[in-house]
Each structure stands twice: as C-alpha cells, then as structure tokens.
Design a protein around this motif. Sequence first.
Motif, PDB file in Angstrom:
ATOM      1  N   VAL A  82      -5.251  11.027   4.394  1.00 14.16           N
ATOM      2  CA  VAL A  82      -4.373  10.578   3.314  1.00 14.16           C
ATOM      3  C   VAL A  82      -5.037   9.423   2.570  1.00 14.16           C
ATOM      4  N   ARG A  83      -5.015   9.481   1.265  1.00 17.44           N
ATOM      5  CA  ARG A  83      -5.585   8.414   0.434  1.00 17.44           C
ATOM      6  C   ARG A  83      -4.481   7.428   0.035  1.00 17.44           C
ATOM      7  N   TRP A  84      -4.823   6.133   0.102  1.00 22.26           N
ATOM      8  CA  TRP A  84      -3.856   5.074  -0.178  1.00 22.26           C
ATOM      9  C   TRP A  84      -4.375   4.198  -1.316  1.00 22.26           C
ATOM     10  N   TRP A 122       0.847  -1.190   0.000  1.00 17.49           N
ATOM     11  CA  TRP A 122       0.000   0.000   0.000  1.00 17.49           C
ATOM     12  C   TRP A 122       0.884   1.242   0.000  1.00 17.49           C
ATOM     13  N   LYS A 123       0.523   2.213  -0.838  1.00 14.05           N
ATOM     14  CA  LYS A 123       1.292   3.453  -0.927  1.00 14.05           C
ATOM     15  C   LYS A 123       0.341   4.649  -0.941  1.00 14.05           C
ATOM     16  N   PRO A 124       0.762   5.779  -0.382  1.00 11.46           N
ATOM     17  CA  PRO A 124      -0.065   6.985  -0.485  1.00 11.46           C
ATOM     18  C   PRO A 124      -0.189   7.409  -1.949  1.00 11.46           C
ATOM     19  N   THR A 125      -1.368   7.845  -2.336  1.00 10.52           N
ATOM     20  CA  THR A 125      -1.583   8.262  -3.719  1.00 10.52           C
ATOM     21  C   THR A 125      -1.121   9.698  -3.970  1.00 10.52           C
TER      22      THR A 125
END
Length: 286
Positions: free
Chosen positions: A221-223, A209-212
């Motif tokens: 924060v959206r991931w 999973w990575k921040p967008t």
Amino acid sequence: MRFSVFTASTPDWTPEEAAHNIAAQGWDGIEWRITDQQEAASPGFWAGNRSTWPLTGLEDSLSDIARITAESGLAISGLGGYAQSSNAVDVERMLRATAALGAGQVRVTMPSNDVADYRAVADRTRAELADHTALAAELGVKVLIELHHQTITPSASAAMRIIDGFDPEHIGVIHDLGNLIIEGNELTRAALSILGDHLAHVHVKNAVWKPTGEVGPHGDVRWAAEWASLRGGQASVPDYFRALREFGYDGWVTLEDFTTDLPLADRLRDSLALFHALCDEPADAV
C-alpha cells in the motif's frame, strides 16, 4: 510562552491585514515570510501569498515591515526565511535584515538529504554555518535551522550532528511538530533533551498519513502525508505542550496552519484559544 503566526499561513491577507487581524485576535507576535515566490491566479500558501515579502530588494521593504509591525503592536518572533545555507549572499541579507528589524532570529534553510553523500553535505553545511554564525554573533542575532523532512536535519539527533559545538547564543533549532510526523519523529521529551540549549523556537502544525489508493507491484500500500488541523492530525498537541512545559521552554510558539477546512480568521482564532488553554492547563492534567 508567547504565541505568533507565520504568515505562510495567511495567504489571503496583505501584510497590513495580516498584522491587524493577528493583533486583533490577541496574538503576541508575527513571523514574516520572506522569499521570492511564484505568482498565482489566486493566493496560496506557497505561491501568490499576499503576506510574503520578497527577498530581492528586501532592504527597500524594511521600513514598511517595521512600520506595519509596530502599528499593530505585535512583536516579530523571527523571520521565516528560505535562504539556503549554501547561498552566503542571501543568508547575509537575511541576517542583516533580522538585525535591522530587531527580529532576533532568522531561519536558514538546510540542504536536501537526497542529493549527495550525507556526510559530505553535512561537513560542507557545518563549514557554512560556522561563517553564518560568526556574522550572526557580530550582528547580535541568531541563525535558526528547522527540523524539516527531506533535509539533512529532519530530527533533533540529525540537527545536533550539524550544529554540535556551536554557541547556542547564535545558532538554534526550530522544533516543528508537524514536520516530524512526516520524517524524523523522536519522542518529544527525548528530542528536547537532545537539543538542550539549542532549542530556540517552536513551530506548531499537524499532519496525517493516508493511503493514496495506489498499490505497488508486490501489493504494498502506498501512503502520503497531508497537513491536518491541530486536533485532527497524528501528533497530540496537548501532549506536546506538556512536554514543552516540563522541559521549561518559555519562548515563542508559532502557528503554521496549512489547512483550509475553516475560514482563515476562524482557524487562527481557534488555534490561539487552544494554545492558551494548553498553556494554562494544570501541570498534572491528563
């Protein structure tokens, strides 16, 4: 354990090339991808995949599938089908193809978990699987359902809600390490215990999973999840193999690798080396 490659991971190769190259590297088997896919300007995992057999008219391809597999010396670890459980015609086609090829088992796709009331969808799917499993028993093959994000079976617990009470000889579960990073993760040892005799097959890939870079209206924060290399994702593949060995799993372990950092042949070769190293690792290794 025996090791195979799902041909969703080999989009650049024709079936003949995939079987030859996989066998030449020392893999034990191949899991053929079977679906009616979209065309693409260049080969991709999900569209234009050159190692995919079409579902429409599959019966006409069975002799070629059998010949190519036999000439390579590989076994078929199963058929990677995409037929929805609700589509009885396509499921029957896949089950009969599985029996004709001696492939043993075939994946049947579960419905989305976000289209209707979960309990109603689950009840309907159990009824469908009762029919599919009866035909599988008649044909001497096994239905596989996969632990897959955004379906009604993202976890071992959810899968057992759907198939509890069915004969594990004719319906089983694919435990998929990478999918579980996205949704449905349970401690591996607990998940394997929950599945018990219904653990029928294993897929190995990894994800992270990575921040967008996007932020919601309240500063949240959206991931988003991305596929990762076996060593570079959030799941520990060494820990996974230890858990499988402790559980006593000795079936097929199938590679799914949807990364492109390494050339196709190199990433398959590296994965096989890792699988062998982990399978041969002393039981008390840390």
